[in-house]
Design a protein around this motif. Structure first.
Motif, PDB file in Angstrom:
ATOM      1  N   SER A   1       0.838  -1.188   0.000  1.00 53.15           N
ATOM      2  CA  SER A   1       0.000   0.000   0.000  1.00 53.15           C
ATOM      3  C   SER A   1       0.876   1.242   0.000  1.00 53.15           C
ATOM      4  CB  SER A   1      -0.905  -0.027   1.231  1.00 53.15           C
ATOM      5  OG  SER A   1      -1.561   1.208   1.390  1.00 53.15           O
ATOM      6  N   CYS A   2       0.573   2.153  -0.881  1.00 58.31           N
ATOM      7  CA  CYS A   2       1.340   3.378  -1.045  1.00 58.31           C
ATOM      8  C   CYS A   2       1.091   4.328   0.132  1.00 58.31           C
ATOM      9  CB  CYS A   2       0.921   4.025  -2.355  1.00 58.31           C
ATOM     10  SG  CYS A   2       1.967   5.360  -2.906  1.00 58.31           S
ATOM     11  N   HIS A   3       2.140   4.922   0.658  1.00 60.06           N
ATOM     12  CA  HIS A   3       2.033   5.890   1.748  1.00 60.06           C
ATOM     13  C   HIS A   3       1.226   7.107   1.266  1.00 60.06           C
ATOM     14  CE1 HIS A   3       3.312   9.030   4.564  1.00 60.06           C
ATOM     15  NE2 HIS A   3       3.520   8.027   5.404  1.00 60.06           N
ATOM     16  N   PRO A   4       0.410   7.715   2.132  1.00 59.38           N
ATOM     17  CA  PRO A   4      -0.420   8.851   1.711  1.00 59.38           C
ATOM     18  C   PRO A   4       0.363   9.980   1.039  1.00 59.38           C
ATOM     19  CG  PRO A   4      -1.122   8.101   3.866  1.00 59.38           C
ATOM     20  CD  PRO A   4       0.114   7.317   3.520  1.00 59.38           C
ATOM     21  N   THR A   5       1.537  10.308   1.561  1.00 56.20           N
ATOM     22  CA  THR A   5       2.331  11.381   0.963  1.00 56.20           C
ATOM     23  C   THR A   5       2.767  11.007  -0.448  1.00 56.20           C
ATOM     24  OG1 THR A   5       3.114  12.058   3.142  1.00 56.20           O
ATOM     25  CG2 THR A   5       4.391  12.807   1.245  1.00 56.20           C
ATOM     26  N   ALA A   6       3.288   9.799  -0.609  1.00 55.71           N
ATOM     27  CA  ALA A   6       3.726   9.348  -1.928  1.00 55.71           C
ATOM     28  C   ALA A   6       2.547   9.297  -2.893  1.00 55.71           C
ATOM     29  CB  ALA A   6       4.396   7.981  -1.825  1.00 55.71           C
ATOM     30  N   PHE A   7       1.411   8.800  -2.415  1.00 56.65           N
ATOM     31  CA  PHE A   7       0.235   8.721  -3.275  1.00 56.65           C
ATOM     32  C   PHE A   7      -0.182  10.118  -3.747  1.00 56.65           C
ATOM     33  CE2 PHE A   7      -4.225   8.554  -4.348  1.00 56.65           C
ATOM     34  CZ  PHE A   7      -4.282   7.425  -5.157  1.00 56.65           C
ATOM     35  N   ALA A   8      -0.230  11.085  -2.813  1.00 52.20           N
ATOM     36  CA  ALA A   8      -0.617  12.457  -3.183  1.00 52.20           C
ATOM     37  C   ALA A   8       0.358  13.027  -4.209  1.00 52.20           C
ATOM     38  CB  ALA A   8      -0.683  13.341  -1.945  1.00 52.20           C
ATOM     39  N   ASN A   9       1.643  12.784  -4.015  1.00 53.59           N
ATOM     40  CA  ASN A   9       2.639  13.295  -4.955  1.00 53.59           C
ATOM     41  C   ASN A   9       2.483  12.684  -6.342  1.00 53.59           C
ATOM     42  OD1 ASN A   9       3.942  15.081  -3.218  1.00 53.59           O
ATOM     43  ND2 ASN A   9       5.374  13.526  -2.492  1.00 53.59           N
ATOM     44  N   LEU A  10       2.146  11.411  -6.397  1.00 57.91           N
ATOM     45  CA  LEU A  10       2.096  10.705  -7.672  1.00 57.91           C
ATOM     46  C   LEU A  10       0.745  10.776  -8.373  1.00 57.91           C
ATOM     47  CD1 LEU A  10       4.069   7.526  -6.579  1.00 57.91           C
ATOM     48  CD2 LEU A  10       4.888   9.374  -8.086  1.00 57.91           C
ATOM     49  N   ALA A  11      -0.348  10.814  -7.607  1.00 54.37           N
ATOM     50  CA  ALA A  11      -1.669  10.640  -8.206  1.00 54.37           C
ATOM     51  C   ALA A  11      -2.406  11.940  -8.504  1.00 54.37           C
ATOM     52  CB  ALA A  11      -2.536   9.771  -7.296  1.00 54.37           C
ATOM     53  N   LEU A  12      -2.102  12.996  -7.775  1.00 56.06           N
ATOM     54  CA  LEU A  12      -2.844  14.240  -7.987  1.00 56.06           C
ATOM     55  C   LEU A  12      -2.272  15.013  -9.167  1.00 56.06           C
ATOM     56  CD1 LEU A  12      -3.366  15.477  -4.317  1.00 56.06           C
ATOM     57  CD2 LEU A  12      -4.882  14.086  -5.745  1.00 56.06           C
ATOM     58  N   PRO A  13      -3.120  15.801  -9.843  1.00 56.34           N
ATOM     59  CA  PRO A  13      -2.631  16.578 -10.982  1.00 56.34           C
ATOM     60  C   PRO A  13      -1.515  17.542 -10.561  1.00 56.34           C
ATOM     61  CG  PRO A  13      -5.031  16.601 -10.898  1.00 56.34           C
ATOM     62  CD  PRO A  13      -4.549  15.979  -9.616  1.00 56.34           C
ATOM     63  N   PRO A  14      -0.472  17.664 -11.376  1.00 57.30           N
ATOM     64  CA  PRO A  14       0.638  18.557 -11.055  1.00 57.30           C
ATOM     65  C   PRO A  14       0.145  19.986 -10.831  1.00 57.30           C
ATOM     66  CG  PRO A  14       1.143  17.247 -12.995  1.00 57.30           C
ATOM     67  CD  PRO A  14      -0.301  17.009 -12.666  1.00 57.30           C
ATOM     68  N   GLY A  15       0.742  20.652  -9.852  1.00 54.69           N
ATOM     69  CA  GLY A  15       0.440  22.051  -9.607  1.00 54.69           C
ATOM     70  C   GLY A  15      -0.795  22.312  -8.776  1.00 54.69           C
ATOM     71  N   GLY A  23      -1.753  17.164   9.661  1.00 57.12           N
ATOM     72  CA  GLY A  23      -0.325  17.026   9.413  1.00 57.12           C
ATOM     73  C   GLY A  23       0.323  18.376   9.144  1.00 57.12           C
ATOM     74  N   ALA A  24       1.626  18.441   9.363  1.00 55.73           N
ATOM     75  CA  ALA A  24       2.349  19.692   9.116  1.00 55.73           C
ATOM     76  C   ALA A  24       3.771  19.398   8.656  1.00 55.73           C
ATOM     77  CB  ALA A  24       2.357  20.555  10.375  1.00 55.73           C
ATOM     78  N   ALA A  25       3.902  18.540   7.650  1.00 56.84           N
ATOM     79  CA  ALA A  25       5.221  18.182   7.117  1.00 56.84           C
ATOM     80  C   ALA A  25       5.255  18.491   5.621  1.00 56.84           C
ATOM     81  CB  ALA A  25       5.518  16.713   7.382  1.00 56.84           C
ATOM     82  N   PRO A  26       5.289  19.777   5.251  1.00 56.39           N
ATOM     83  CA  PRO A  26       5.146  20.160   3.847  1.00 56.39           C
ATOM     84  C   PRO A  26       6.332  19.795   2.960  1.00 56.39           C
ATOM     85  CG  PRO A  26       5.762  22.053   5.152  1.00 56.39           C
ATOM     86  CD  PRO A  26       5.487  20.931   6.121  1.00 56.39           C
ATOM     87  N   LEU A  27       7.488  19.572   3.540  1.00 54.25           N
ATOM     88  CA  LEU A  27       8.673  19.359   2.714  1.00 54.25           C
ATOM     89  C   LEU A  27       8.665  18.050   1.951  1.00 54.25           C
ATOM     90  CD1 LEU A  27      11.378  20.810   5.121  1.00 54.25           C
ATOM     91  CD2 LEU A  27      10.192  21.933   3.222  1.00 54.25           C
ATOM     92  N   TYR A  28       7.765  17.156   2.294  1.00 55.20           N
ATOM     93  CA  TYR A  28       7.693  15.867   1.606  1.00 55.20           C
ATOM     94  C   TYR A  28       6.848  15.915   0.333  1.00 55.20           C
ATOM     95  CZ  TYR A  28       9.628  14.063   5.932  1.00 55.20           C
ATOM     96  OH  TYR A  28      10.425  13.833   7.024  1.00 55.20           O
ATOM     97  N   PHE A  29       6.226  17.064   0.062  1.00 57.02           N
ATOM     98  CA  PHE A  29       5.297  17.152  -1.059  1.00 57.02           C
ATOM     99  C   PHE A  29       5.920  17.881  -2.239  1.00 57.02           C
ATOM    100  CE2 PHE A  29       2.765  16.358   2.649  1.00 57.02           C
ATOM    101  CZ  PHE A  29       1.864  15.416   2.196  1.00 57.02           C
TER     102      PHE A  29
END
Length: 125
Positions: A1-15, A23-29
């Motif tokens: 199962s893909c981690h939520p951060t990785a999934f958001a980075n990969l699956a959501l439209p760029p930009g 959560g408050a860890a913006p540097l992972y996005f």
């Protein structure tokens, strides 16, 4: 199962903007991120305080701030509430009600209490 951060980075439209709620860890996005520490106010908390019975306005405030999507970590909201550091407007039950009424679920990690959602657009007049 893909981690939520990785999934958001990969699956959501760029930009597309992403609000971190709990959560408050913006540097992972890899996209524009709207976040706050527990000591900061947020567009969502402000809208919830100013319009306590209008979840559509809460969504509109997030969208005006540039967030098309939100990653919500309910256990972190609960932890902050228990510690006395959560903005009272962000009461987990209210956030959950907003999730149910004003967002479209993209993906959930129920065991972790994490939800990736698309924030609803304002209704047309």
């Amino acid at each position: 199962s893909c981690h939520p951060t990785a999934f958001a980075n990969l699956a959501l439209p760029p930009g597309e903007g992403l609000a971190l709620i709990g959560g408050a860890a913006p540097l992972y996005f890899t996209r524009p991120v709207l976040y706050a520490t527990t000591w900061d106010s947020t567009p969502l908390a402000q809208a919830m305080a100013q319009h306590p019975d209008d979840p559509a306005e809460w969504s509109a405030a997030l969208r005006r701030a540039g967030a098309t999507y939100a990653l919500v970590e309910v256990p972190e909201l609960e932890r902050l509430r228990r510690s006395g550091t959560l903005d009272p407007a962000l009461e987990p039950a209210r956030v959950t009600r907003w999730l149910e009424q004003q967002t479209t679920l993209i993906r959930s990690w129920p065991q972790a209490g994490v939800y990736l959602v698309r924030v609803s657009t304002p209704a047309s007049p």
